[in-house]
Design a protein around this motif. Structure first.
Motif, PDB file in Angstrom:
ATOM      1  N   UNK A 156      13.469   0.950  12.651  1.00 34.49           N
ATOM      2  CA  UNK A 156      12.992   2.037  11.804  1.00 34.49           C
ATOM      3  C   UNK A 156      13.871   3.258  12.023  1.00 34.49           C
ATOM      4  N   UNK A 157      14.213   3.949  10.909  1.00 34.89           N
ATOM      5  CA  UNK A 157      15.051   5.142  11.008  1.00 34.89           C
ATOM      6  C   UNK A 157      14.601   6.164   9.966  1.00 34.89           C
ATOM      7  N   UNK A 158      14.952   7.438  10.183  1.00 33.53           N
ATOM      8  CA  UNK A 158      14.610   8.457   9.190  1.00 33.53           C
ATOM      9  C   UNK A 158      15.298   8.168   7.853  1.00 33.53           C
ATOM     10  N   UNK A 159      14.599   8.454   6.777  1.00 38.74           N
ATOM     11  CA  UNK A 159      15.115   8.231   5.428  1.00 38.74           C
ATOM     12  C   UNK A 159      16.447   8.957   5.222  1.00 38.74           C
ATOM     13  N   UNK A 160      16.549  10.166   5.716  1.00 37.71           N
ATOM     14  CA  UNK A 160      17.777  10.956   5.572  1.00 37.71           C
ATOM     15  C   UNK A 160      18.979  10.238   6.208  1.00 37.71           C
ATOM     16  N   UNK A 161      18.778   9.628   7.358  1.00 39.54           N
ATOM     17  CA  UNK A 161      19.851   8.900   8.029  1.00 39.54           C
ATOM     18  C   UNK A 161      20.236   7.643   7.243  1.00 39.54           C
ATOM     19  N   UNK A 162      19.240   6.950   6.699  1.00 41.12           N
ATOM     20  CA  UNK A 162      19.511   5.770   5.871  1.00 41.12           C
ATOM     21  C   UNK A 162      20.328   6.155   4.648  1.00 41.12           C
TER      22      UNK A 162
ATOM     23  N   UNK B 213      10.405   7.517   6.656  1.00 41.52           N
ATOM     24  CA  UNK B 213      11.167   6.536   7.416  1.00 41.52           C
ATOM     25  C   UNK B 213      11.467   5.303   6.588  1.00 41.52           C
ATOM     26  N   UNK B 214      12.560   4.634   6.921  1.00 37.67           N
ATOM     27  CA  UNK B 214      12.915   3.354   6.333  1.00 37.67           C
ATOM     28  C   UNK B 214      12.676   2.308   7.412  1.00 37.67           C
TER      29      UNK B 214
ATOM     30  N   UNK C  10       0.821  -1.212   0.000  1.00 34.29           N
ATOM     31  CA  UNK C  10       0.000   0.000   0.000  1.00 34.29           C
ATOM     32  C   UNK C  10       0.853   1.261   0.000  1.00 34.29           C
ATOM     33  N   UNK C  11       1.949   1.241   0.755  1.00 31.48           N
ATOM     34  CA  UNK C  11       2.792   2.421   0.913  1.00 31.48           C
ATOM     35  C   UNK C  11       3.861   2.559  -0.157  1.00 31.48           C
TER      36      UNK C  11
END
Length: 71
Positions: free
Chosen positions: A51-57, A35-36, A11-12
């Motif tokens: 789970x982590x912020x997309x920017x950090x990933x 988030x990732x 879905x996402x």
């Protein structure tokens, strides 16, 4: 290689999974909003979720690839 790569629609968005056939373990990674989310399944006995912020990933991935190429 004893790994299997798959992409599946959710879905996402898209979820990417990598299965280690020898260990019967699975890593699923998907982007949900900003988030990732990573989930591991090990022999259907143990599940872990991170789970982590997309920017950090993205920062982590970029650093790993720079070191791999220049290493």
């Amino acid at each position: 290689m004893n790994y299997e790569y798959k992409e599946k629609e959710k879905k996402n968005g898209v979820c990417v999974s990598i299965r280690d056939k020898g260990e019967n373990s699975l890593l699923e990674v998907e982007i949900i909003g900003n988030n990732v989310k990573m989930v591991t399944y090990i022999r259907n006995d143990y599940t872990a979720h991170f789970e982590m912020p997309l920017e950090l990933f993205e920062q982590m991935y970029k650093k790993l690839m720079e070191n791999h190429i220049n290493g």
